[in-house]
Design an enzyme around this catalytic site. Sequence first.
Site, PDB file in Angstrom:
ATOM      1  N   GLU A   1      21.150  -2.195  48.981  1.00  0.00           N
ATOM      2  CA  GLU A   1      19.781  -2.224  48.258  1.00  0.00           C
ATOM      3  C   GLU A   1      19.070  -3.288  47.849  1.00  0.00           C
ATOM      4  O   GLU A   1      18.033  -3.549  47.726  1.00  0.00           O
ATOM      5  CB  GLU A   1      20.124  -1.608  46.807  1.00  0.00           C
TER       6      GLU A   1
ATOM      7  N   CYS B   1       1.325  13.064  57.295  1.00  0.00           N
ATOM      8  CA  CYS B   1       1.358  14.376  56.398  1.00  0.00           C
ATOM      9  C   CYS B   1       1.862  15.496  57.297  1.00  0.00           C
ATOM     10  O   CYS B   1       2.589  16.617  56.681  1.00  0.00           O
ATOM     11  CB  CYS B   1       0.128  14.613  55.589  1.00  0.00           C
TER      12      CYS B   1
ATOM     13  N   CYS C   1       5.461  16.184  56.640  1.00  0.00           N
ATOM     14  CA  CYS C   1       5.934  16.137  55.129  1.00  0.00           C
ATOM     15  C   CYS C   1       6.224  17.330  54.421  1.00  0.00           C
ATOM     16  O   CYS C   1       5.327  18.071  54.545  1.00  0.00           O
ATOM     17  CB  CYS C   1       4.975  15.446  54.471  1.00  0.00           C
TER      18      CYS C   1
END
Length: 349
Positions: A35, A197, A200
């Site tokens: 992270e 998109c 998605c």
Amino acid sequence: MTTLADALVSWHSKHGRHDLPWQHDRTPWRVWVSEIMLQQTQVATVIPYYERFMRRFPDVCALADAPLDEVLHLWSGLGYYARARNLHRAAQRVRDDFGGVFPTDFAAVESLPGIGRSTAGAILALSREARFPILDGNVKRVMARRFGITGSPGERAVEQRLWALAEEHTPHVAVGAYTQAIMDLGATVCVRTRPLCALCPLREECHAYRTHRQHLIPAPRARSRTARRVREVVMLIAQREDGAVLLERRPPQGIWGGLWCLPEFASESAARGYAAAELRAEIEARPLAQVPHAFTHFDLVITPLLAQCREARAGAGTRDADQLLWYDMRAPARVGLPAPIQQILASLT
Ligand code: SF4
């Protein structure tokens, strides 16, 4: 009705990334390091650094016990070195205050150097299946578009709305899978420019998609009207007859904090004065080619000056001898070197 979490987890199981090194054996230590390295850095860049780092520091105490030079050595080239310094300090806190065991308490995790609310949530969700929301830059973008949150995520009110949405939509089961899924969607599908998109899983419900405003949400950051600052410095490559080059440790704070660098001067005459008076070195008539380097807020332009030293004597007077090192490129010390300095040294061989 399919929840946002269900849609994301289902998409991730088929289309997400599953073989990244930190996705195996998800201990808090392994997730934590990933992270931190992934902040402001692409996955492909991080992978070799991560693997080297984990080989050298298989657990938190191995890092805590290591000298900072060794840590920065393994971080060299990855940039944003405050991350490495904070990780080292945080590892020492875990060793000294928590008996070498990563804390489970959210407030304790968030109190560690370099760990903010989102990173604490990600570590606990991914490694312990603990239900905490995350809101890194990628997740902010997904949430803002999906729910039509206009305004800049840098504004406090906007950020608070995004946190509230992140909290509301974090599931009570499979929180690790959801966390990985939403991070991956933001990194690979709902990207900043030209989001994909068509691929998605949130498309049907997505406010930005349905209103064709993907390019407006989240609001782009206001561009600074002032020109980008350029800082010019002269760096001295003082080289002994045996080939070793003089390096100086930078102060712990500021750019390249704690890394080793060529001695830096504001002007060529200052560098020449130092070389002649303290190193008895002769500078070659012409400087080497300039080396540009972009930081987040300014551009640095380095003019390297090569100087041949007749004597291996350095550090008297204006420079602290403890912070100087004759760096032998054939048997390099394990210290941190900024990428442009590595580039300059490589050009000498
Ligand atoms: S539909 Fe497009 S804009 Fe909306 S969340 Fe998916 S990728 Fe992002």
